[in-house]
Design a protein around this motif. Structure first.
Motif, PDB file in Angstrom:
ATOM      1  N   ILE A   1       1.536  -1.040  -0.033  1.00 56.77           N
ATOM      2  CA  ILE A   1      -0.172   0.000   0.085  1.00 56.77           C
ATOM      3  C   ILE A   1       1.221   1.214   0.194  1.00 56.77           C
ATOM      4  CG2 ILE A   1      -1.889   1.801   1.221  1.00 56.77           C
ATOM      5  CD1 ILE A   1      -2.527  -1.774   2.245  1.00 56.77           C
ATOM      6  N   ARG A   2       2.223   1.653   0.712  1.00 52.87           N
ATOM      7  CA  ARG A   2       3.150   2.150   0.762  1.00 52.87           C
ATOM      8  C   ARG A   2       3.396   2.411  -0.534  1.00 52.87           C
ATOM      9  NH1 ARG A   2       4.211   6.398   4.786  1.00 52.87           N
ATOM     10  NH2 ARG A   2       5.307   7.500   3.085  1.00 52.87           N
ATOM     11  N   GLU A   3       3.475   1.913  -1.131  1.00 55.25           N
ATOM     12  CA  GLU A   3       4.292   1.948  -2.295  1.00 55.25           C
ATOM     13  C   GLU A   3       3.103   2.813  -3.120  1.00 55.25           C
ATOM     14  OE1 GLU A   3       6.628  -1.269  -6.208  1.00 55.25           O
ATOM     15  OE2 GLU A   3       6.239  -1.983  -3.702  1.00 55.25           O
ATOM     16  N   ILE A   4       1.938   2.663  -3.582  1.00 53.09           N
ATOM     17  CA  ILE A   4       0.824   2.908  -4.161  1.00 53.09           C
ATOM     18  C   ILE A   4       0.562   4.499  -4.078  1.00 53.09           C
ATOM     19  CG2 ILE A   4      -1.570   2.417  -5.264  1.00 53.09           C
ATOM     20  CD1 ILE A   4       0.075   0.962  -6.380  1.00 53.09           C
ATOM     21  N   TYR A   5       0.788   4.661  -2.432  1.00 51.56           N
ATOM     22  CA  TYR A   5       0.291   6.059  -1.626  1.00 51.56           C
ATOM     23  C   TYR A   5       2.320   6.412  -2.184  1.00 51.56           C
ATOM     24  CZ  TYR A   5       0.369   9.382   1.911  1.00 51.56           C
ATOM     25  OH  TYR A   5       0.569  10.463   3.060  1.00 51.56           O
ATOM     26  N   ASP A   6       2.860   5.910  -2.096  1.00 49.82           N
ATOM     27  CA  ASP A   6       3.967   7.004  -2.788  1.00 49.82           C
ATOM     28  C   ASP A   6       4.201   7.089  -3.868  1.00 49.82           C
ATOM     29  OD1 ASP A   6       4.799   6.652   0.279  1.00 49.82           O
ATOM     30  OD2 ASP A   6       6.931   5.597  -0.947  1.00 49.82           O
ATOM     31  N   LEU A   7       2.820   6.272  -4.762  1.00 51.80           N
ATOM     32  CA  LEU A   7       2.997   7.014  -6.712  1.00 51.80           C
ATOM     33  C   LEU A   7       1.792   8.056  -5.751  1.00 51.80           C
ATOM     34  CD1 LEU A   7       3.060   4.260  -8.399  1.00 51.80           C
ATOM     35  CD2 LEU A   7       4.979   4.837  -8.446  1.00 51.80           C
ATOM     36  N   GLY A   8       1.389   8.779  -5.407  1.00 49.73           N
ATOM     37  CA  GLY A   8       0.420   9.873  -5.213  1.00 49.73           C
ATOM     38  C   GLY A   8      -1.243   9.582  -4.717  1.00 49.73           C
ATOM     39  N   HIS A   9      -1.455   8.026  -4.687  1.00 48.29           N
ATOM     40  CA  HIS A   9      -3.200   8.192  -4.835  1.00 48.29           C
ATOM     41  C   HIS A   9      -3.421   7.855  -3.214  1.00 48.29           C
ATOM     42  CE1 HIS A   9      -6.102   5.538  -6.456  1.00 48.29           C
ATOM     43  NE2 HIS A   9      -5.662   4.877  -5.212  1.00 48.29           N
ATOM     44  N   ARG A  10      -4.498   8.669  -2.771  1.00 45.36           N
ATOM     45  CA  ARG A  10      -5.040   7.977  -2.064  1.00 45.36           C
ATOM     46  C   ARG A  10      -6.073   7.356  -1.498  1.00 45.36           C
ATOM     47  NH1 ARG A  10      -0.844   9.487  -1.271  1.00 45.36           N
ATOM     48  NH2 ARG A  10       0.014  11.339  -0.720  1.00 45.36           N
TER      49      ARG A  10
END
Length: 224
Positions: free
Chosen positions: A33-42
């Motif tokens: 989730i953190r990996e996707i979060y770091d791409l700007g996804h919330r």
């Protein structure tokens, strides 16, 4: 394929760029989730309360958590302090419990009413008749700490595209019917959550404003 490529690949196929992508992270670790979060996804979705609360405690507080699974009334208190949207509300009693726990947390919790559109008996949700009864009920009007912002539905799990399309189109038709009514102040029909990894493009063609995509982003689920 790495998560970044999966996410971009999905977004690049979207027919409606304004449709909200909810990344369904169930059974996958907080690190993914953190990996996707770091791409700007919330926006992230979970279907089990325990998993949702565990991950929320480990991850940034600006994540918008979507509870997309069947929610038991005795579990509402655990997610009431922070949940962004509850997708699968399928009874008045559940709405009343959400309202009670939202009041305790000084919040108004947004909810979607789940409509039973599939042939499988395993799916939860209101029938159209039950939905209309609820929408016009005094019990619903009395709830001050919930906001119903739309509908959610799950199509039959089948290779029959015409069948899936018909079920989504039926839900969109019901959504438009409700929008045209004189609704109480805690109801504002604006979101239609339908479509998952296998049928999100059909759902978008039929008017979905939110799609719930898990395996196409995170890969196959690990239930061990």
């Amino acid at each position: 394929m790495p998560l970044k490529e999966n996410l971009l690949s999905i977004k690049n196929t979207f027919i409606n760029p304004n449709c909200l992508l909810i990344a369904v992270s169930k059974t996958h670790p907080a690190s993914s989730i953190r990996e996707i979060y770091d791409l700007g996804h919330r926006d992230f979705g979970e279907n089990k309360v325990q998993e949702l609360t565990d991950k929320a405690a480990q991850l940034p507080q600006d994540i918008r958590w979507h509870m997309i699974g069947h929610l038991q009334r005795n579990k509402v208190k655990y997610i009431a302090p922070f949940v962004f949207l509850i997708h699968g509300v399928d009874s008045l009693k559940l709405l009343q419990e959400i309202d009670k726990q939202a009041e305790k947390n000084n919040r108004i919790i947004s909810c979607l009413l789940q409509v039973h559109i599939a042939e499988e008996e395993s799916k939860f949700g209101f029938s159209e008749e039950e939905l209309m009864d609820l929408i016009h009920s005094e019990e619903l009007k009395a709830l001050n700490n919930i906001k119903i912002i739309g509908l959610m539905g799950m199509a039959t799990y089948t290779e029959n595209v015409a069948k899936v399309r018909k079920e989504f189109a039926g839900l969109k038709s019901l959504f438009e019917k409700l929008k045209a009514l004189d609704l109480s102040g805690n109801v504002d029909m604006k979101e239609l959550s339908m479509g998952m990894s296998g049928d999100y493009l059909i759902a978008q063609e039929e008017g979905s404003t939110m799609v719930r995509i898990g395996s196409a982003i995170f890969g196959e689920r690990n239930y061990n």
